[in-house]
Design an enzyme around this catalytic site. Sequence first.
Site, PDB file in Angstrom:
ATOM      1  N   THR A  97       0.870  -1.165   0.000  1.00  0.00           N
ATOM      2  CA  THR A  97       0.000   0.000   0.000  1.00  0.00           C
ATOM      3  C   THR A  97       0.913   1.223   0.000  1.00  0.00           C
ATOM      4  O   THR A  97       1.870   1.300   0.789  1.00  0.00           O
ATOM      5  CB  THR A  97      -1.013  -0.015   1.167  1.00  0.00           C
ATOM      6  OG1 THR A  97      -1.843   1.150   1.061  1.00  0.00           O
ATOM      7  CG2 THR A  97      -0.368  -0.054   2.537  1.00  0.00           C
ATOM      8  N   GLU A  98       0.656   2.143  -0.927  1.00  0.00           N
ATOM      9  CA  GLU A  98       1.655   3.180  -1.222  1.00  0.00           C
ATOM     10  C   GLU A  98       1.835   4.188  -0.101  1.00  0.00           C
ATOM     11  O   GLU A  98       2.774   4.978  -0.128  1.00  0.00           O
ATOM     12  CB  GLU A  98       1.349   3.864  -2.563  1.00  0.00           C
ATOM     13  CG  GLU A  98       0.059   4.661  -2.624  1.00  0.00           C
ATOM     14  CD  GLU A  98      -1.102   3.834  -3.156  1.00  0.00           C
ATOM     15  OE1 GLU A  98      -1.067   2.592  -3.031  1.00  0.00           O
ATOM     16  OE2 GLU A  98      -2.054   4.439  -3.683  1.00  0.00           O
ATOM     17  N   ASN A  99       0.942   4.183   0.880  1.00  0.00           N
ATOM     18  CA  ASN A  99       1.177   5.056   2.022  1.00  0.00           C
ATOM     19  C   ASN A  99       2.227   4.478   2.978  1.00  0.00           C
ATOM     20  O   ASN A  99       2.516   5.092   4.007  1.00  0.00           O
ATOM     21  CB  ASN A  99      -0.131   5.369   2.754  1.00  0.00           C
ATOM     22  CG  ASN A  99      -0.886   4.141   3.159  1.00  0.00           C
ATOM     23  OD1 ASN A  99      -1.085   3.236   2.357  1.00  0.00           O
ATOM     24  ND2 ASN A  99      -1.309   4.075   4.407  1.00  0.00           N
TER      25      ASN A  99
END
Lengths: 221, 243
Positions: free
Chosen positions: A56-58
């Site tokens: 997840t890119e966060n």
Amino acid sequence: MSARDTVARGAPLTRAQLAARVAADIAPGSYVNLGIGLPTLVADHLAADSGIMLHTENGMLGMGPSPEPDDVDPDLVNAGKAPVTELPGASYFHQADSFAMMRGGHIDVCVLGAFQVSTSGDLANWSTGAPDAVPAVGGAMDLATGARRTVVMMSLLTKDGAPKLVERCTLPLTGVGCVSRVYTDLAVFDVGPGGVRVVETFGTTHRELETLLDLRAAGTG
Amino acid sequence: MSATVFASSALDALGDVADGATVMIGGFGPAGQPADLVAALLEQGASDLVVVSNNAGNGEDPLARLIQHGRVAKMVCSFPRQVDSWHFDAAYRSGTVELELVPQGSLAERIRAAGAGIGAFFTPTGFGTPLAEGKEHRRIEGVDQVLEYAIHADVALVRADRADGVGNLVYRKTARNFGPIMAAAARRSVAQVRDVVPVGQLDPEAVVTPGIYVDAVVELTEVTSTAGTSTAGTVAAGTDGSA
């Protein structure tokens, strides 16, 4: 379009069936990013023993499913800011590392939703082009161009019946030539520099798709 | 960098912020947002700010209220539009706040570049899209790439989980997000943490942000709720009572 394929087989896929179809193409052990919206459903269809690791890119690898209400942790969210969990083997990292991971081609597959995809693989999924809308892009452009393989998961038609697989995107682009495969409720297509090819149909025929999409190149394979 | 200062309040930790300053604010939505430091910035009074943050405030949180109070001249941001970002929406539509929209990965790398002394870099992200219009581009190793410049800041406000006595920081889960890169990219970096531990109590192998990047730390055991109902509400009552 081939003459042999004039009889519709099966039925259009439900959202869950579409998610399962996308999941079936993801190799065991892959590192995968699932975009916000429809693609998040793919997670429900990845076998527990597949060794597939979700990014997840966060800032996380090894993302698990939604927590029970009592286990919600405000410090543990996905890219849609929804609560998630961590699986054994998870890791956390900052934003620059997370996007280096993406941009640097380390993520094997990225599954994204789309407003439009072109037959050459251009993607439009961040802006409806509405003049009064507040613009927002998030990680869409980084995801589209960064993964080794970017695929799209969407309904083939808009609510008004307009095709979303088009010869040329009319909405603002997210990326140029970045999509290689498009999974829809009616068919799976390969797209790219050579144009579009129908891979599989669900409850329709190549001929019907050709009419629906008005794509001269459709079904050249 | 001089030694890290340990302040007794968010306002003391924040120190003096000049009008027109560029302020980086950590967080991905509420996760990792240094809500008490942003509330202190609201109280401190600096205006005409350039705010660099992934989002543009949620609900009545301190960042949203900073925008509501007309203190932000420009947002540099990847995703300002949220279901509850009504204060940004209103300011943007009325033309009182300027928006520089940056793809999230380019935003992160531009911040990282500033901290690392890199002036600019080429990235494939955004090529051929409206967000690359007017930017230099070059074909490198067969890939079209866009030139993106470093983003420096006067002040960075970040939230970490723990600090030790020399300002080393560790974070918690996905609340880490922009903290480490923002702490390095600003002339002055301020961290709010849940807990300050003595030197030697953080495993050096596990330190995420070395204290060299951290100028001030404030320990706030009761972190302001993400809805901004505690500290932000207090500040609001003291300024215009509109909470």
